[in-house]
Design an enzyme around this catalytic site. Sequence first.
Site, PDB file in Angstrom:
ATOM      1  N   ARG A  47     -50.009  67.050 -24.773  1.00  0.00           N
ATOM      2  CA  ARG A  47     -49.873  66.954 -23.313  1.00  0.00           C
ATOM      3  C   ARG A  47     -48.442  67.302 -22.893  1.00  0.00           C
ATOM      4  O   ARG A  47     -48.216  67.966 -21.884  1.00  0.00           O
ATOM      5  CB  ARG A  47     -50.249  65.541 -22.845  1.00  0.00           C
ATOM      6  CG  ARG A  47     -51.747  65.273 -22.916  1.00  0.00           C
ATOM      7  CD  ARG A  47     -52.125  63.951 -22.271  1.00  0.00           C
ATOM      8  NE  ARG A  47     -51.805  62.805 -23.100  1.00  0.00           N
ATOM      9  CZ  ARG A  47     -52.675  62.140 -23.855  1.00  0.00           C
ATOM     10  NH1 ARG A  47     -53.938  62.513 -23.911  1.00  0.00           N
ATOM     11  NH2 ARG A  47     -52.297  61.101 -24.557  1.00  0.00           N
ATOM     12  N   PHE A  62     -62.790  68.989 -19.844  1.00  0.00           N
ATOM     13  CA  PHE A  62     -62.980  67.712 -20.546  1.00  0.00           C
ATOM     14  C   PHE A  62     -61.732  66.849 -20.327  1.00  0.00           C
ATOM     15  O   PHE A  62     -61.095  66.401 -21.268  1.00  0.00           O
ATOM     16  CB  PHE A  62     -63.226  67.923 -22.048  1.00  0.00           C
ATOM     17  CG  PHE A  62     -64.324  68.909 -22.371  1.00  0.00           C
ATOM     18  CD1 PHE A  62     -65.662  68.524 -22.360  1.00  0.00           C
ATOM     19  CD2 PHE A  62     -64.015  70.230 -22.683  1.00  0.00           C
ATOM     20  CE1 PHE A  62     -66.667  69.439 -22.664  1.00  0.00           C
ATOM     21  CE2 PHE A  62     -65.022  71.152 -22.987  1.00  0.00           C
ATOM     22  CZ  PHE A  62     -66.352  70.754 -22.982  1.00  0.00           C
ATOM     23  N   ASP A  92     -64.661  67.040 -15.704  1.00  0.00           N
ATOM     24  CA  ASP A  92     -65.254  66.116 -16.674  1.00  0.00           C
ATOM     25  C   ASP A  92     -66.606  65.684 -16.130  1.00  0.00           C
ATOM     26  O   ASP A  92     -66.841  65.703 -14.928  1.00  0.00           O
ATOM     27  CB  ASP A  92     -64.359  64.893 -16.905  1.00  0.00           C
ATOM     28  CG  ASP A  92     -64.638  64.210 -18.238  1.00  0.00           C
ATOM     29  OD1 ASP A  92     -63.884  64.438 -19.200  1.00  0.00           O
ATOM     30  OD2 ASP A  92     -65.631  63.451 -18.326  1.00  0.00           O
ATOM     31  N   SER A  93     -67.493  65.278 -17.056  1.00  0.00           N
ATOM     32  CA  SER A  93     -68.819  64.839 -16.613  1.00  0.00           C
ATOM     33  C   SER A  93     -68.841  63.347 -16.290  1.00  0.00           C
ATOM     34  O   SER A  93     -69.846  62.842 -15.796  1.00  0.00           O
ATOM     35  CB  SER A  93     -69.856  65.163 -17.697  1.00  0.00           C
ATOM     36  OG  SER A  93     -69.453  64.588 -18.915  1.00  0.00           O
ATOM     37  N   ASP A 134     -60.563  70.427 -24.453  1.00  0.00           N
ATOM     38  CA  ASP A 134     -60.467  69.290 -25.385  1.00  0.00           C
ATOM     39  C   ASP A 134     -61.793  68.538 -25.387  1.00  0.00           C
ATOM     40  O   ASP A 134     -61.888  67.419 -24.893  1.00  0.00           O
ATOM     41  CB  ASP A 134     -59.311  68.369 -24.957  1.00  0.00           C
ATOM     42  CG  ASP A 134     -59.094  67.226 -25.944  1.00  0.00           C
ATOM     43  OD1 ASP A 134     -59.493  67.374 -27.113  1.00  0.00           O
ATOM     44  OD2 ASP A 134     -58.529  66.192 -25.539  1.00  0.00           O
ATOM     45  N   CYS A 140     -62.059  67.970 -32.309  1.00  0.00           N
ATOM     46  CA  CYS A 140     -61.809  66.689 -32.976  1.00  0.00           C
ATOM     47  C   CYS A 140     -62.986  66.346 -33.885  1.00  0.00           C
ATOM     48  O   CYS A 140     -63.217  65.193 -34.212  1.00  0.00           O
ATOM     49  CB  CYS A 140     -61.551  65.580 -31.951  1.00  0.00           C
ATOM     50  SG  CYS A 140     -62.923  65.297 -30.830  1.00  0.00           S
TER      51      CYS A 140
HETATM   52  N1  SAH Z   1     -58.298  65.548 -22.942  1.00  0.00           N
HETATM   53  C1  SAH Z   1     -58.580  64.148 -22.741  1.00  0.00           C
HETATM   54  C2  SAH Z   1     -59.623  63.607 -23.705  1.00  0.00           C
HETATM   55  C3  SAH Z   1     -60.967  64.310 -23.662  1.00  0.00           C
HETATM   56  S1  SAH Z   1     -62.270  63.404 -24.351  1.00  0.00           S
HETATM   57  C4  SAH Z   1     -57.262  63.362 -22.800  1.00  0.00           C
HETATM   58  O1  SAH Z   1     -56.212  63.945 -23.123  1.00  0.00           O
HETATM   59  O2  SAH Z   1     -57.269  62.172 -22.519  1.00  0.00           O
HETATM   60  C5  SAH Z   1     -63.667  64.338 -23.985  1.00  0.00           C
HETATM   61  C6  SAH Z   1     -64.172  64.220 -22.559  1.00  0.00           C
HETATM   62  O3  SAH Z   1     -65.251  65.139 -22.410  1.00  0.00           O
HETATM   63  C7  SAH Z   1     -64.731  62.884 -22.122  1.00  0.00           C
HETATM   64  O4  SAH Z   1     -64.013  62.444 -20.996  1.00  0.00           O
HETATM   65  C8  SAH Z   1     -66.198  63.151 -21.728  1.00  0.00           C
HETATM   66  O5  SAH Z   1     -66.593  62.440 -20.560  1.00  0.00           O
HETATM   67  C9  SAH Z   1     -66.178  64.613 -21.450  1.00  0.00           C
HETATM   68  N2  SAH Z   1     -67.428  65.376 -21.630  1.00  0.00           N
HETATM   69  C10 SAH Z   1     -68.286  65.331 -22.660  1.00  0.00           C
HETATM   70  N3  SAH Z   1     -69.235  66.287 -22.543  1.00  0.00           N
HETATM   71  C11 SAH Z   1     -68.956  66.963 -21.387  1.00  0.00           C
HETATM   72  C12 SAH Z   1     -69.542  68.074 -20.725  1.00  0.00           C
HETATM   73  N4  SAH Z   1     -70.601  68.705 -21.233  1.00  0.00           N
HETATM   74  N5  SAH Z   1     -68.980  68.509 -19.586  1.00  0.00           N
HETATM   75  C13 SAH Z   1     -67.896  67.888 -19.069  1.00  0.00           C
HETATM   76  N6  SAH Z   1     -67.293  66.844 -19.669  1.00  0.00           N
HETATM   77  C14 SAH Z   1     -67.804  66.380 -20.809  1.00  0.00           C
END
Ligand code: SAH
Length: 400
Positions: A211, A227, A249-250, A300, A340
């Site tokens: 970040r 995400f 994000d979803s 991510d 991950c």
């Molecule tokens: N980059 C973030 C962590 C991401 S974790 C950080 O630095 O804090 C992964 C995220 O993907 C979660 O918040 C989850 O809600 C989201 N997610 C999972 N599948 C998804 C999809 N198909 N579309 C959008 N978001 C999604």
Amino acid sequence: MATLTLHPGRERSLLRRHPWIFDTSVAALSGRARPGDTVAVADERGQVLARAAWSPESRIRARAWTFDPAETVDDAFFKRRVAAAVARRQAIPGLADQQGLRLVHAESDGLPGVIADRYGDTVVLQLTSAGAERWRSAIVGAVARATGCPRIYERSDSEVRALEGLGPETGWRLGAPSGDPVVIDENGVRLRVDVEGGHKTGFYLDQRDNRLLLRRLAAGKRVLNCFCYTGGFSLQALAGGAERVLSIDSSSPALALARESLALNPGLDPARAEWREADVFEDLRRLREAGERFDIVVLDPPKFAPSAAHAERASRAYKDINMNALRLLEPGGLLMTYSCSGGIGVELFQKIVAGAALDAGKRTGAGARILQRLQGSPDHPVDLAFPEGEYLKGLLVEVD
Ligand code: SAH
């Protein structure tokens, strides 16, 4: 203490200090052991090589606490190991003063199944193995002593516990909620953390350095953060002077928390931030159809492949989002892309991204190159004897 005897030759991985003993390696268990009890682990000649936590329900039938056959696993053992893990982080420049910090990173800190994350004066503990479960009170005591934190919350609700025959366990183990929301300062950005309801222990501490890297790259850029969870990358991009940050994000609770965090940072301009609740797979296509362009895209995603068995399907999902993200980039733009998934290694991930870049550049002939390889922050170390600990891998890719 019961003794677990290995099949001939199966002591090899233990001799290399790999802590897992699989069911197929176990010849016999002499004596009685309940789940989580400490057993001696011996080769076929009876030589003891380790002391390990017995876990009859799991394919990982035992996890070594110690490779010293004379070391006793007791309260003092956990005090030593937890204190060493905390001290290790104190010694790393830039980590000691972080308010959000992983204090114990399971196997890689010599404590299989134990995760402890600190958020200000609250520690969130996650126990994921039968052995860790057995030693809960010793671990809670050791963490309290090593950190002096007045509050410990247990978030043992990870689905991996089912593999060990364990159900979810959550609750305050020390102190009580302070009444104020948990907020950390991460390199100058204030972030709300939902320790009781958020993902994992509340936040993705492993991406802290990445970040910060985004912040250094973001000045004047249009950034797309896919995400985004609670907006960690988004807020750092704004702090770095991004012109516009679109975050997708979803999860609506995650986006609500992101907005709350943004409001905690008066120096960041909310007019430059746009939050969108959507499916990234679909929205990347929609953005392209709408003719949107970005200078930096962050990808991510969650774990698509928890194990190697899921690698093939996961590869297709990674390729899809990477290809569609690359297509949204301006010439000279940057893709910051992560996996991950334990089931996708560094090499395979690079291959997937290379395939995505080739397909994305088909019409234009544009190439792409890796500027930097990315990994988790150093409070998420990877024991050299335990390569499985290296789950987070990323690439910073520049396109023509
Ligand atoms: N980059 C973030 C962590 C991401 S974790 C950080 O630095 O804090 C992964 C995220 O993907 C979660 O918040 C989850 O809600 C989201 N997610 C999972 N599948 C998804 C999809 N198909 N579309 C959008 N978001 C999604």
